[in-house]
Design a protein around this motif. Structure first.
Motif, PDB file in Angstrom:
ATOM      1  N   ALA A   1       0.652  -1.383  -0.246  1.00  0.00           N
ATOM      2  CA  ALA A   1      -0.155   0.403   0.123  1.00  0.00           C
ATOM      3  C   ALA A   1       0.780   1.071   0.106  1.00  0.00           C
ATOM      4  O   ALA A   1       0.374   2.047  -0.825  1.00  0.00           O
ATOM      5  N   TYR A   2       1.806   1.405   0.348  1.00  0.00           N
ATOM      6  CA  TYR A   2       2.971   2.783   0.429  1.00  0.00           C
ATOM      7  C   TYR A   2       3.586   2.180  -0.746  1.00  0.00           C
ATOM      8  O   TYR A   2       3.499   3.635  -0.878  1.00  0.00           O
TER       9      TYR A   2
ATOM     10  N   GLN B   1       2.245   4.806  -3.378  1.00  0.00           N
ATOM     11  CA  GLN B   1       1.273   5.841  -3.235  1.00  0.00           C
ATOM     12  C   GLN B   1       2.442   6.853  -2.449  1.00  0.00           C
ATOM     13  O   GLN B   1       2.201   7.926  -2.409  1.00  0.00           O
ATOM     14  N   LYS B   2       4.098   6.159  -2.358  1.00  0.00           N
ATOM     15  CA  LYS B   2       5.186   7.230  -2.354  1.00  0.00           C
ATOM     16  C   LYS B   2       5.761   7.715  -3.529  1.00  0.00           C
ATOM     17  O   LYS B   2       5.858   8.346  -2.968  1.00  0.00           O
TER      18      LYS B   2
ATOM     19  N   LYS C   1      -7.500  -3.334   0.392  1.00  0.00           N
ATOM     20  CA  LYS C   1      -8.236  -2.053   0.327  1.00  0.00           C
ATOM     21  C   LYS C   1      -7.653  -1.410   1.559  1.00  0.00           C
ATOM     22  O   LYS C   1      -7.972  -0.041   1.086  1.00  0.00           O
TER      23      LYS C   1
ATOM     24  N   TYR D   1      -5.004  -0.137   2.070  1.00  0.00           N
ATOM     25  CA  TYR D   1      -4.497   0.832   0.848  1.00  0.00           C
ATOM     26  C   TYR D   1      -4.946   2.426   1.663  1.00  0.00           C
ATOM     27  O   TYR D   1      -4.859   3.618   1.435  1.00  0.00           O
ATOM     28  N   ASN D   2      -6.746   2.402   1.819  1.00  0.00           N
ATOM     29  CA  ASN D   2      -7.158   3.420   1.995  1.00  0.00           C
ATOM     30  C   ASN D   2      -6.507   3.872   2.770  1.00  0.00           C
ATOM     31  O   ASN D   2      -6.667   5.526   3.422  1.00  0.00           O
TER      32      ASN D   2
ATOM     33  N   SER E   1      -3.416   5.836   2.220  1.00  0.00           N
ATOM     34  CA  SER E   1      -3.827   7.282   1.834  1.00  0.00           C
ATOM     35  C   SER E   1      -4.437   7.677   2.274  1.00  0.00           C
ATOM     36  O   SER E   1      -3.991   9.337   2.265  1.00  0.00           O
ATOM     37  N   LYS E   2      -4.421   7.709   3.542  1.00  0.00           N
ATOM     38  CA  LYS E   2      -5.492   9.052   4.541  1.00  0.00           C
ATOM     39  C   LYS E   2      -4.605  10.095   5.021  1.00  0.00           C
ATOM     40  O   LYS E   2      -3.883  10.855   4.829  1.00  0.00           O
TER      41      LYS E   2
ATOM     42  N   VAL F   1      -0.756   9.504   4.268  1.00  0.00           N
ATOM     43  CA  VAL F   1      -0.692  10.398   2.344  1.00  0.00           C
ATOM     44  C   VAL F   1      -0.613  11.860   2.563  1.00  0.00           C
ATOM     45  O   VAL F   1      -0.535  13.036   2.572  1.00  0.00           O
ATOM     46  N   GLU F   2      -2.117  12.064   2.618  1.00  0.00           N
ATOM     47  CA  GLU F   2      -3.082  12.995   2.444  1.00  0.00           C
ATOM     48  C   GLU F   2      -2.541  14.423   3.756  1.00  0.00           C
ATOM     49  O   GLU F   2      -2.915  15.553   2.410  1.00  0.00           O
TER      50      GLU F   2
ATOM     51  N   GLN G   1       0.339  15.533   2.817  1.00  0.00           N
ATOM     52  CA  GLN G   1       1.003  16.682   1.827  1.00  0.00           C
ATOM     53  C   GLN G   1       0.162  17.891   2.148  1.00  0.00           C
ATOM     54  O   GLN G   1       0.367  19.047   1.662  1.00  0.00           O
TER      55      GLN G   1
END
Length: 64
Positions: free
Chosen positions: A13-14, A17-18, A47, A50-51, A54-55, A57-58, A61
């Motif tokens: 997952a990382y 998205q890295k 999944k 992964y979600n 993703s949170k 990472v967001e 950012q």
């Protein structure tokens, strides 16, 4: 066995998205060290993991 499966899911997952995270750090002129921990005893699907990644990472950012 379950622990290794979950570890592989986290890593994948990382890994997926890295790249955007690295580009963000590069634009900001900072270096990042990231540690992710799986702390629940429940086994989640890829999944779901992964979600969650993703949170994270967001959130990074957005600078919060």
């Amino acid at each position: 066995v379950k622990r290794n499966l979950l570890r592989r899911r986290m890593r994948e997952a990382y890994r997926l998205q890295k790249e955007p995270l690295w580009h963000y750090a590069e634009r900001q002129g900072v270096s990042l060290k990231l540690s992710l921990r799986y702390i629940t005893k429940q086994e989640h699907s890829f999944k779901s993991i992964y979600n969650a990644v993703s949170k994270v990472v967001e959130h990074i950012q957005k600078g919060q």
